[in-house]
Design a protein around this motif. Sequence first.
Motif, PDB file in Angstrom:
ATOM      1  N   UNK A 104      -0.103  23.425  -6.575  1.00  0.00           N
ATOM      2  CA  UNK A 104       1.198  22.802  -6.386  1.00  0.00           C
ATOM      3  C   UNK A 104       1.209  21.413  -7.002  1.00  0.00           C
ATOM      4  N   UNK A 105       2.413  20.905  -7.213  1.00  0.00           N
ATOM      5  CA  UNK A 105       2.623  19.520  -7.638  1.00  0.00           C
ATOM      6  C   UNK A 105       3.590  18.879  -6.656  1.00  0.00           C
ATOM      7  N   UNK A 106       3.523  17.544  -6.549  1.00  0.00           N
ATOM      8  CA  UNK A 106       4.397  16.886  -5.582  1.00  0.00           C
ATOM      9  C   UNK A 106       4.789  15.493  -6.055  1.00  0.00           C
ATOM     10  N   UNK A 107       5.898  15.029  -5.500  1.00  0.00           N
ATOM     11  CA  UNK A 107       6.379  13.661  -5.713  1.00  0.00           C
ATOM     12  C   UNK A 107       7.088  13.229  -4.442  1.00  0.00           C
ATOM     13  N   UNK A 108       7.140  11.913  -4.220  1.00  0.00           N
ATOM     14  CA  UNK A 108       7.774  11.456  -3.003  1.00  0.00           C
ATOM     15  C   UNK A 108       8.127   9.984  -3.039  1.00  0.00           C
ATOM     16  N   UNK A 109       8.554   9.490  -1.896  1.00  0.00           N
ATOM     17  CA  UNK A 109       8.854   8.068  -1.710  1.00  0.00           C
ATOM     18  C   UNK A 109       8.350   7.672  -0.329  1.00  0.00           C
ATOM     19  N   UNK A 110       8.042   6.382  -0.163  1.00  0.00           N
ATOM     20  CA  UNK A 110       7.571   5.944   1.138  1.00  0.00           C
ATOM     21  C   UNK A 110       7.532   4.437   1.257  1.00  0.00           C
ATOM     22  N   UNK A 111       7.045   3.996   2.401  1.00  0.00           N
ATOM     23  CA  UNK A 111       6.842   2.581   2.694  1.00  0.00           C
ATOM     24  C   UNK A 111       5.361   2.370   2.995  1.00  0.00           C
ATOM     25  N   UNK A 112       4.785   1.346   2.367  1.00  0.00           N
ATOM     26  CA  UNK A 112       3.368   1.023   2.566  1.00  0.00           C
ATOM     27  C   UNK A 112       3.249  -0.339   3.243  1.00  0.00           C
ATOM     28  N   UNK A 113       2.516  -0.378   4.353  1.00  0.00           N
ATOM     29  CA  UNK A 113       2.220  -1.635   5.033  1.00  0.00           C
ATOM     30  C   UNK A 113       0.795  -2.060   4.674  1.00  0.00           C
ATOM     31  N   UNK A 114       0.607  -3.347   4.343  1.00  0.00           N
ATOM     32  CA  UNK A 114      -0.690  -3.846   3.914  1.00  0.00           C
ATOM     33  C   UNK A 114      -0.854  -5.290   4.367  1.00  0.00           C
ATOM     34  N   UNK A 115      -2.094  -5.802   4.293  1.00  0.00           N
ATOM     35  CA  UNK A 115      -2.360  -7.160   4.784  1.00  0.00           C
ATOM     36  C   UNK A 115      -3.671  -7.646   4.172  1.00  0.00           C
ATOM     37  N   UNK A 116      -3.660  -8.213   2.959  1.00  0.00           N
ATOM     38  CA  UNK A 116      -4.905  -8.600   2.299  1.00  0.00           C
ATOM     39  C   UNK A 116      -5.592  -9.776   2.986  1.00  0.00           C
ATOM     40  N   UNK A 117      -6.910  -9.594   3.228  1.00  0.00           N
ATOM     41  CA  UNK A 117      -7.703 -10.618   3.903  1.00  0.00           C
ATOM     42  C   UNK A 117      -8.989 -10.866   3.116  1.00  0.00           C
ATOM     43  N   UNK A 118      -9.701 -11.941   3.528  1.00  0.00           N
ATOM     44  CA  UNK A 118     -10.969 -12.259   2.886  1.00  0.00           C
ATOM     45  C   UNK A 118     -12.123 -11.634   3.663  1.00  0.00           C
ATOM     46  N   UNK A 119     -13.362 -12.022   3.314  1.00  0.00           N
ATOM     47  CA  UNK A 119     -14.537 -11.425   3.953  1.00  0.00           C
ATOM     48  C   UNK A 119     -14.669 -11.824   5.414  1.00  0.00           C
ATOM     49  N   UNK A 120     -13.951 -12.845   5.829  1.00  0.00           N
ATOM     50  CA  UNK A 120     -13.955 -13.260   7.234  1.00  0.00           C
ATOM     51  C   UNK A 120     -12.769 -12.694   7.997  1.00  0.00           C
ATOM     52  N   UNK A 121     -12.046 -11.748   7.379  1.00  0.00           N
ATOM     53  CA  UNK A 121     -10.847 -11.142   7.961  1.00  0.00           C
ATOM     54  C   UNK A 121      -9.729 -12.145   8.187  1.00  0.00           C
ATOM     55  N   UNK A 122      -9.729 -13.219   7.415  1.00  0.00           N
ATOM     56  CA  UNK A 122      -8.644 -14.188   7.450  1.00  0.00           C
ATOM     57  C   UNK A 122      -7.684 -13.902   6.300  1.00  0.00           C
ATOM     58  N   UNK A 123      -6.375 -14.094   6.509  1.00  0.00           N
ATOM     59  CA  UNK A 123      -5.410 -13.837   5.437  1.00  0.00           C
ATOM     60  C   UNK A 123      -5.746 -14.635   4.178  1.00  0.00           C
ATOM     61  N   UNK A 124      -5.630 -13.981   3.030  1.00  0.00           N
ATOM     62  CA  UNK A 124      -5.846 -14.670   1.766  1.00  0.00           C
ATOM     63  C   UNK A 124      -4.748 -15.709   1.526  1.00  0.00           C
ATOM     64  N   UNK A 125      -4.953 -16.560   0.526  1.00  0.00           N
ATOM     65  CA  UNK A 125      -4.151 -17.782   0.368  1.00  0.00           C
ATOM     66  C   UNK A 125      -2.654 -17.527   0.359  1.00  0.00           C
ATOM     67  N   UNK A 126      -2.188 -16.696  -0.524  1.00  0.00           N
ATOM     68  CA  UNK A 126      -0.738 -16.461  -0.622  1.00  0.00           C
ATOM     69  C   UNK A 126      -0.226 -15.702   0.588  1.00  0.00           C
TER      70      UNK A 126
END
Length: 205
Positions: A104-126
Amino acid sequence: SLWLTLLCGIVVVRCHGQDVKSALGVGMDFGAGVPVTDINDHPRYPFARAFLRFYPEQHIAMEAGLGLGTLEAEADGQFFSSAIYPIDARLLLQPLRQGKVRPYAFAGVGILYFNPVDKSDMPLTRNARDEYRRATPFVPLGVGAEYLVSDVTSVGFRAAYNYTLTDNLDDIKSGGDDAFWNITMTLFAFLEAPNNDLDGDGLLN
């Protein structure tokens, strides 16, 4: 957990012995997520997705899914890690519904939640400065194949390229949108046995 509950549901589902006009099933994807970002590193980290699948007709299916995974990369002194939570709806086209192997083949749409952090699990600068939203639309595109183990259960593999509408998965803005791959094993089970004698000749197709 949610994943264990759904997996147990797949294992214990049984054929009800009746034909169904529209087939409904549940499934799980287990595998890896691979980031495609400004950091030139592509390690594999665990990814899982639970989904419902409905067949309005023989060769078309609709899926609604909820996923959980991690994207992480490190190169040239740059690093990011992010838990991801994709929610999507997909349209599947299965041109071959006879035999045990069904591509089969597929296509779709969605919403992605993300939260980039550093090695200390602190939010990155921006991210720490709230320069962008930590949710983005994305478009999953892919192919797969499933092997029928029984009338109601199948196993398979699929690969999806997920194109996002953000350049912030890694907290680095370069002008090009980020993406990620998923390569997974699929477990799927119908909630009721589908009609396997489509031509009415008394033989299973």
